[in-house]
Design a protein around this motif. Structure first.
Motif, PDB file in Angstrom:
ATOM      1  N   THR A 239      -9.466  -8.747   3.404  1.00  0.00           N
ATOM      2  CA  THR A 239      -8.704  -9.915   2.951  1.00  0.00           C
ATOM      3  C   THR A 239      -8.059  -9.676   1.590  1.00  0.00           C
ATOM      4  O   THR A 239      -7.333 -10.524   1.095  1.00  0.00           O
ATOM      5  CB  THR A 239      -9.609 -11.157   2.867  1.00  0.00           C
ATOM      6  OG1 THR A 239     -10.747 -10.860   2.034  1.00  0.00           O
ATOM      7  CG2 THR A 239     -10.083 -11.570   4.246  1.00  0.00           C
TER       8      THR A 239
ATOM      9  N   TYR B  21      -5.409  -7.386   0.093  1.00  0.00           N
ATOM     10  CA  TYR B  21      -4.350  -6.542   0.666  1.00  0.00           C
ATOM     11  C   TYR B  21      -3.482  -5.963  -0.435  1.00  0.00           C
ATOM     12  O   TYR B  21      -3.010  -6.689  -1.321  1.00  0.00           O
ATOM     13  CB  TYR B  21      -3.513  -7.369   1.633  1.00  0.00           C
ATOM     14  CG  TYR B  21      -2.261  -6.677   2.116  1.00  0.00           C
ATOM     15  CD1 TYR B  21      -2.330  -5.637   3.038  1.00  0.00           C
ATOM     16  CD2 TYR B  21      -0.999  -7.064   1.649  1.00  0.00           C
ATOM     17  CE1 TYR B  21      -1.179  -4.993   3.477  1.00  0.00           C
ATOM     18  CE2 TYR B  21       0.149  -6.441   2.088  1.00  0.00           C
ATOM     19  CZ  TYR B  21       0.052  -5.400   2.996  1.00  0.00           C
ATOM     20  OH  TYR B  21       1.196  -4.765   3.420  1.00  0.00           O
TER      21      TYR B  21
ATOM     22  N   GLY C 145      -0.036  -4.592  -1.522  1.00  0.00           N
ATOM     23  CA  GLY C 145       1.336  -4.745  -1.049  1.00  0.00           C
ATOM     24  C   GLY C 145       2.286  -3.725  -1.656  1.00  0.00           C
ATOM     25  O   GLY C 145       2.126  -2.520  -1.499  1.00  0.00           O
TER      26      GLY C 145
ATOM     27  N   THR D  72       1.378  -5.069  -6.104  1.00  0.00           N
ATOM     28  CA  THR D  72       1.282  -6.496  -5.846  1.00  0.00           C
ATOM     29  C   THR D  72       0.346  -6.655  -4.649  1.00  0.00           C
ATOM     30  O   THR D  72       0.177  -5.718  -3.854  1.00  0.00           O
ATOM     31  CB  THR D  72       2.645  -7.112  -5.512  1.00  0.00           C
ATOM     32  OG1 THR D  72       3.186  -6.460  -4.336  1.00  0.00           O
ATOM     33  CG2 THR D  72       3.630  -6.941  -6.660  1.00  0.00           C
ATOM     34  N   GLY D  73      -0.266  -7.798  -4.527  1.00  0.00           N
ATOM     35  CA  GLY D  73      -1.195  -7.961  -3.419  1.00  0.00           C
ATOM     36  C   GLY D  73      -1.589  -9.401  -3.217  1.00  0.00           C
ATOM     37  O   GLY D  73      -1.191 -10.297  -3.972  1.00  0.00           O
ATOM     38  N   SER D  74      -2.361  -9.619  -2.191  1.00  0.00           N
ATOM     39  CA  SER D  74      -2.862 -10.959  -1.893  1.00  0.00           C
ATOM     40  C   SER D  74      -4.361 -10.867  -1.647  1.00  0.00           C
ATOM     41  O   SER D  74      -4.856  -9.888  -1.084  1.00  0.00           O
ATOM     42  CB  SER D  74      -2.148 -11.546  -0.677  1.00  0.00           C
ATOM     43  OG  SER D  74      -2.328 -10.722   0.472  1.00  0.00           O
ATOM     44  N   TRP D  75      -5.052 -11.900  -2.065  1.00  0.00           N
ATOM     45  CA  TRP D  75      -6.494 -11.995  -1.893  1.00  0.00           C
ATOM     46  C   TRP D  75      -6.785 -13.364  -1.287  1.00  0.00           C
ATOM     47  O   TRP D  75      -6.906 -14.347  -1.980  1.00  0.00           O
ATOM     48  CB  TRP D  75      -7.194 -11.818  -3.231  1.00  0.00           C
ATOM     49  CG  TRP D  75      -8.686 -11.717  -3.133  1.00  0.00           C
ATOM     50  CD1 TRP D  75      -9.440 -11.674  -2.001  1.00  0.00           C
ATOM     51  CD2 TRP D  75      -9.598 -11.632  -4.229  1.00  0.00           C
ATOM     52  NE1 TRP D  75     -10.763 -11.569  -2.307  1.00  0.00           N
ATOM     53  CE2 TRP D  75     -10.902 -11.532  -3.668  1.00  0.00           C
ATOM     54  CE3 TRP D  75      -9.454 -11.617  -5.611  1.00  0.00           C
ATOM     55  CZ2 TRP D  75     -12.039 -11.449  -4.460  1.00  0.00           C
ATOM     56  CZ3 TRP D  75     -10.587 -11.527  -6.392  1.00  0.00           C
ATOM     57  CH2 TRP D  75     -11.862 -11.441  -5.820  1.00  0.00           C
TER      58      TRP D  75
ATOM     59  N   ASP E  81      -5.806 -16.662  -0.215  1.00  0.00           N
ATOM     60  CA  ASP E  81      -4.666 -17.519  -0.562  1.00  0.00           C
ATOM     61  C   ASP E  81      -4.096 -17.193  -1.940  1.00  0.00           C
ATOM     62  O   ASP E  81      -3.069 -17.763  -2.333  1.00  0.00           O
ATOM     63  CB  ASP E  81      -5.092 -18.988  -0.535  1.00  0.00           C
ATOM     64  CG  ASP E  81      -5.498 -19.447   0.870  1.00  0.00           C
ATOM     65  OD1 ASP E  81      -4.962 -18.870   1.839  1.00  0.00           O
ATOM     66  OD2 ASP E  81      -6.350 -20.342   0.979  1.00  0.00           O
ATOM     67  N   LEU E  82      -4.741 -16.292  -2.665  1.00  0.00           N
ATOM     68  CA  LEU E  82      -4.294 -15.954  -4.016  1.00  0.00           C
ATOM     69  C   LEU E  82      -3.330 -14.778  -3.991  1.00  0.00           C
ATOM     70  O   LEU E  82      -3.499 -13.844  -3.207  1.00  0.00           O
ATOM     71  CB  LEU E  82      -5.487 -15.596  -4.903  1.00  0.00           C
ATOM     72  CG  LEU E  82      -6.457 -16.710  -5.281  1.00  0.00           C
ATOM     73  CD1 LEU E  82      -7.631 -16.118  -6.062  1.00  0.00           C
ATOM     74  CD2 LEU E  82      -5.768 -17.777  -6.119  1.00  0.00           C
ATOM     75  N   GLU E  83      -2.326 -14.842  -4.857  1.00  0.00           N
ATOM     76  CA  GLU E  83      -1.444 -13.704  -5.085  1.00  0.00           C
ATOM     77  C   GLU E  83      -1.806 -13.089  -6.420  1.00  0.00           C
ATOM     78  O   GLU E  83      -2.065 -13.805  -7.400  1.00  0.00           O
ATOM     79  CB  GLU E  83       0.019 -14.132  -5.079  1.00  0.00           C
ATOM     80  CG  GLU E  83       0.548 -14.506  -3.699  1.00  0.00           C
ATOM     81  CD  GLU E  83       2.052 -14.682  -3.704  1.00  0.00           C
ATOM     82  OE1 GLU E  83       2.639 -14.724  -4.805  1.00  0.00           O
ATOM     83  OE2 GLU E  83       2.640 -14.759  -2.610  1.00  0.00           O
TER      84      GLU E  83
ATOM     85  N   LYS F 151      -0.985 -12.845 -10.924  1.00  0.00           N
ATOM     86  CA  LYS F 151       0.384 -12.381 -10.728  1.00  0.00           C
ATOM     87  C   LYS F 151       1.338 -13.128 -11.652  1.00  0.00           C
ATOM     88  O   LYS F 151       1.242 -14.346 -11.808  1.00  0.00           O
ATOM     89  CB  LYS F 151       0.819 -12.582  -9.274  1.00  0.00           C
ATOM     90  CG  LYS F 151       2.226 -12.078  -8.979  1.00  0.00           C
ATOM     91  CD  LYS F 151       2.620 -12.333  -7.532  1.00  0.00           C
ATOM     92  CE  LYS F 151       4.047 -11.859  -7.253  1.00  0.00           C
ATOM     93  NZ  LYS F 151       4.463 -12.118  -5.861  1.00  0.00           N
TER      94      LYS F 151
END
Length: 428
Positions: free
Chosen positions: A85, A87, A89, A102-105, A107-109, A230
């Motif tokens: 979960t 990711y 990017g 850059t990435g997502s965790w 719902d968080l960026e 971010k």
């Protein structure tokens, strides 16, 4: 006779036309081949550069291998290695040993950063390259008690930021971050992750300034991989061009374009005020003074409300560590006493050693970096006074603690002038 000449001319005309078409075809084929060759070469160079710079899969593999073997632990480990979960990017790396994505965790960026190789800390006595230790995650060793780890953290911070009355508070702050699952205990894998992260200037700053609005929040970590808040706009300038165009635009033209493609002046004024507040945060911080050793526009961005946000804090170093490193540096000229782009001292030719006093404070560097940015488009009724104050700011010499009154006066005058002008606008 005339008829013969005419016939000969008609016979030669198709031949001339055919030769001309053959020449044009060869010219077309040559330039087409040249264009394909150049394009292929550019693509190859960019791809080679990308594969060398962007090694996030290697970083993830190394981190997850150590996590599964129980060597390290942290709040982001399970999401990165088990649940997928967290990711990675777009790659933003500028050096192979410092991976940035850059990435997502969930719902968080966020922005994911990972140190490649056996890297633990930056050596101020050399170039900007990190110094390598014998083995990553080798401290603390098995059998180390929690109390012993607390002593390790306290001693390290004392050497890093200097002797201070509230140093124990800083140590407790670091230990609270180390307890990633908030169970009231620090396991050996958590301690190894926290120790590796503690060597990094940026992480230390994010812990120290975690309540300040201009510093990205530390969202989580696993080993020496960490996730930061971010920043929406990662450049103070608004023009983003495809990389292929960037190759052909001269640097002078690029700087002029950058100055034209910026937010409106009231919004630029708010961004500049944010930079002044960040200067205050690192100078009047609760745990010592820090030096901004690379004050360039690429290290700062802003959010949707046009509040300034630091993008890269790796070159913000504790003044105590800077002084200690400069004290031992050999020099022949002043140019030998430079760290980063903006931290320099003078060379004592009698001792052949660098002095420990920085030549310019953070405030002077900040004013120099954003002078053209804030003056372009400034309202006529404040431009003259603003320019005068900026030049006074840029003329500051010596460390801020040596000229605290003048430093504070100029900083407050600039903030007051800008706030007074934009306080009644919708952009404020």
């Amino acid at each position: 006779m005339a008829r013969g000449l005419i016939s000969w001319a008609w016979l030669r005309k198709p031949y001339c036309i055919q030769a001309r078409f053959s020449y044009l075809r060869m010219k077309y084929l040559f330039f087409s081949w040249l264009a394909v060759f150049i394009s292929s070469w550019v693509v190859y160079v960019q791809y080679s550069s990308y594969t060398e710079l962007c090694r996030g899969h290697e970083c993830k593999k190394t981190i997850c291998d150590k996590y599964r073997r129980g060597v390290i632990d942290g709040s982001a480990c399970s999401s990165l290695c088990d649940k997928d979960t967290l990711y990675l990017g777009k790659c933003l790396s500028s050096k192979p040993n410092n991976q940035v994505y850059t990435g997502s965790w969930g719902d968080l960026e966020g922005v994911i950063k990972c140190q490649m190789g056996d890297i633990l800390q930056y050596d101020l006595g050399a170039d900007m390259e990190p110094r390598k230790e014998a083995m990553l995650f080798d401290k603390p060793t098995k059998g180390t008690s929690v109390e012993k780890f607390k002593e390790m953290v306290f001693s390290y911070l004392k050497a890093k930021v200097g002797e201070q009355a509230n140093l124990q508070d800083l140590a407790n702050l670091v230990l609270s971050v180390a307890d990633s699952n908030k169970d009231g205990h620090i396991s050996l894998p958590e301690a190894k992750s926290a120790w590796a992260l503690l060597q990094l200037n940026e992480v230390l700053l994010m812990v120290i300034l975690q309540d300040k609005e201009h510093t990205p929040k530390l969202l989580g970590f696993c080993g020496n991989l960490y996730v930061a808040e971010k920043v929406e706009y990662t450049s103070l300038y608004g023009l983003h061009l495809p990389w292929l165009l960037e190759l052909w635009i001269p640097s002078g033209v690029r700087r002029s374009m950058d100055q034209w493609f910026t937010p409106s002046w009231p919004r630029k004024a708010k961004i500049f005020i944010g930079l002044l507040e960040l200067v205050e945060d690192v100078f009047h911080g609760p745990f010592g003074n820090f030096l901004m050793c690379d004050v360039s526009a690429t290290n700062f961005g802003y959010n949707e409300k046009h509040d300034l946000k630091a993008v890269d804090l790796r070159r913000v170093v504790p003044e105590a560590a800077f002084r200690e490193a400069m004290r031992d540096r050999h020099c022949d000229v002043d140019a030998d006493c430079v760290y980063g782009a903006d931290c320099s001292t003078s060379c004592d030719l009698t001792k052949r050693r660098c002095s420990t006093d920085v030549i310019q404070p953070n405030l002077a560097k900040a004013c120099r970096m954003l002078k053209d940015y804030i003056l372009r488009g400034a309202p006529l009724d404040v431009r003259e006074e603003l320019e005068k104050q900026l030049y006074s700011c840029m003329a500051l010499k010596g460390s801020a603690d040596q000229m605290e009154m003048e430093h504070s006066l100029i900083l407050n005058n600039l903030k007051t002038l800008l706030w007074k002008k934009i306080s009644n606008t919708k952009d404020s």
